[in-house]
Design an enzyme around this catalytic site. Sequence first.
Site, mmCIF file in Angstrom:
data_model
loop_
_atom_site.group_PDB
_atom_site.id
_atom_site.type_symbol
_atom_site.label_atom_id
_atom_site.label_comp_id
_atom_site.label_asym_id
_atom_site.label_seq_id
_atom_site.Cartn_x
_atom_site.Cartn_y
_atom_site.Cartn_z
ATOM 1 N N GLU A 179 0.642 -1.283 -0.072
ATOM 2 C CA GLU A 179 -0.031 0.014 -0.064
ATOM 3 C C GLU A 179 0.900 1.313 0.098
ATOM 4 O O GLU A 179 0.787 2.244 0.790
ATOM 5 C CB GLU A 179 -0.935 0.017 1.122
ATOM 6 C CG GLU A 179 -2.047 -1.195 0.985
ATOM 7 C CD GLU A 179 -3.193 -1.093 2.066
ATOM 8 O OE1 GLU A 179 -2.803 -0.428 3.202
ATOM 9 O OE2 GLU A 179 -4.122 -1.816 2.165
ATOM 10 N N GLU A 291 -5.945 -7.541 -1.163
ATOM 11 C CA GLU A 291 -6.666 -7.492 0.269
ATOM 12 C C GLU A 291 -8.088 -6.763 -0.187
ATOM 13 O O GLU A 291 -8.378 -5.970 -1.034
ATOM 14 C CB GLU A 291 -5.909 -6.399 0.913
ATOM 15 C CG GLU A 291 -4.610 -6.890 1.722
ATOM 16 C CD GLU A 291 -3.824 -5.902 2.401
ATOM 17 O OE1 GLU A 291 -4.685 -4.990 3.179
ATOM 18 O OE2 GLU A 291 -2.784 -6.166 2.727
#
Length: 619
Positions: A179, A291
């Site tokens: 991320e 995710e």
Amino acid sequence: MIAALPASARAQGAGYWHTSGATIVDSQGVPVRIAGINWFGFETGNAMPHGLWARDYRDMLQQVSTLGYNTIRIPYSSQMLDPTSVVSGMTFAGGLNADLKDASGNVLPPLAVLDKVIAYAGQLGLRVILDRHRPDSGAQSALWYTSAYSEQRWIDDWKMLAARYAGDTTVVAFDLHNEPHSPACWGCGDTTVDWRLAAERAGNAIHSVNPDLLIIVEGIDWGGNLTRAGQYPVRLNVANRLVYSPHDYPASVAAQPQFDDPAYPANLAAFWDGRWGYLRRQGLAPVMLGEFGSKMLTTSDQLWLNSLVAYLGLTTAAGAQSFSWTYWCLNPDSGDTGGILMDDWISVDPVKHGPLLPIQFPLGTFPMVPDTESPTAPSTLSASGPTSASVTLAWAPASDNVGVVGYDVYIGAATLPTLSAAGTGATVSGLAPATAYTFTVRARDAAGNRSGASPAATATTGAAPTAVNLVQNPEFDAGTANWSFWADASVGASATFNVVTGVTLSGTNSLRTRVLADGGADWRVQAYQTVGLVAGKTYRIRFKAKANDVRTMRVVLQQTGGAWTEYWSQTVGLTTTVTDYGPFKFVAPVTDVTTQIKFYMGGARPSVYVDQVVVKQSP
């Protein structure tokens, strides 16, 4: 999930994987779909997969396999790879995780624990993706480097892991960094913040060691934005190894404009296509949704997940010609999403697991043939060796048309199993003392078919053992024997320590500490003794105390020497009234025979009275 197949059926998932257009294929060119789950913990201060304080790692991996996931994404931190990093919080009670200790009985270092997890995952036919989740165990980082962990360290770690697992086809992919977000950019050309260029540097360095690995590259803006990857693709020296990986979460995790659109949830497919789905639709590269998850407590979240599953593509309709995915997460201790497992770390949450079943993808053979036949029930069940908290069960093996993969133990009329086992025996722990229990066992196959219940077995647990106070001379009846005292004279701290009568804290005697010069910090004046800790054991701490004026006092359980680690700390407010403090509950993260209980009484002048000091380890 698959029954017997004709000899012409092709093995699926063999060897290292690579890409062909927008599809992931195995070493034989057979399309595969990553359909996995995240199991986090290595990236935290525990430096191990979470849940190993309650279960054996092999049992958890078996459950992952039994639930139908084919891959585990394992987050780690660069800090975990530091030579000084240690595992904390692991249980070895009842033989759990026994092979995660060395010959001297010490827990293995984090990297060696990772070796064991990967090795057993491979035995079960699971594949592993390693995810560099963060530089240190504290928090996510916007960029792939920090002042403490440089870009070169990031790349060197990846090269070390590539060499360590070279030739082990269990490890199929490296997810370079989790991320990235502002100031990270994509295609801006600034080498200090351009994530696309950094991914190329790391990916090519990895391939210089092991060219067979898939390289997974997440988007920017917390992973979800790959809009510029089509115009500015990641360029790897080894062709057919790139997989893009967005992350996506619902409104309960991150409020975003698409969730307020009047057309919601019908607007989501176009939103996802513009952000990352176009890469697969245009045949540019495979896409793995790395995710996604939710506690599933709101209608909005439920609509989001149903829409996302449909967008990813049902396996029965598209097979491997669809998006890959790894769900966040197995762990119930994810604050944002919870997990597939419930808070007992055993039971499965059907609200989360159920919607994923249509997009699972079993490895092994192709084409898939559904298996709907249940195993036979175990014909016998016996219960023996009851303790105050456990009972040992043994049962006859069951049979199945494909094969039994595990057994579930039930207590009484419960509809969810208490524990799962791979073999024909298990010890049920965590039971109440002096209580009668009835047990049954059901066999389970890989397709999730369960047998009927075995014959019941009953057992009564024994009485609870008495916990022993680890503190010697806890009420100072033997004067100051067993206790040690210290005031830091190097900063001018001064105190007297003596046993007095008539203060009526508890019994006859109490310890009085007269602080003559406080030293400027609480730890400069101490009374202490050694009690020791055992990893995974629960301790309860209590004591009585007062002061001759209002002040605070801190009580700690601290390592002696070394880093002087404080394993537990509690600050209490003292008044002139006798107060019973505690019990304070604490689970020891490590075994340390040097641990001392310490009363920190510096930093203030009023005298302190202490009595009836108790540190009890739960049996």
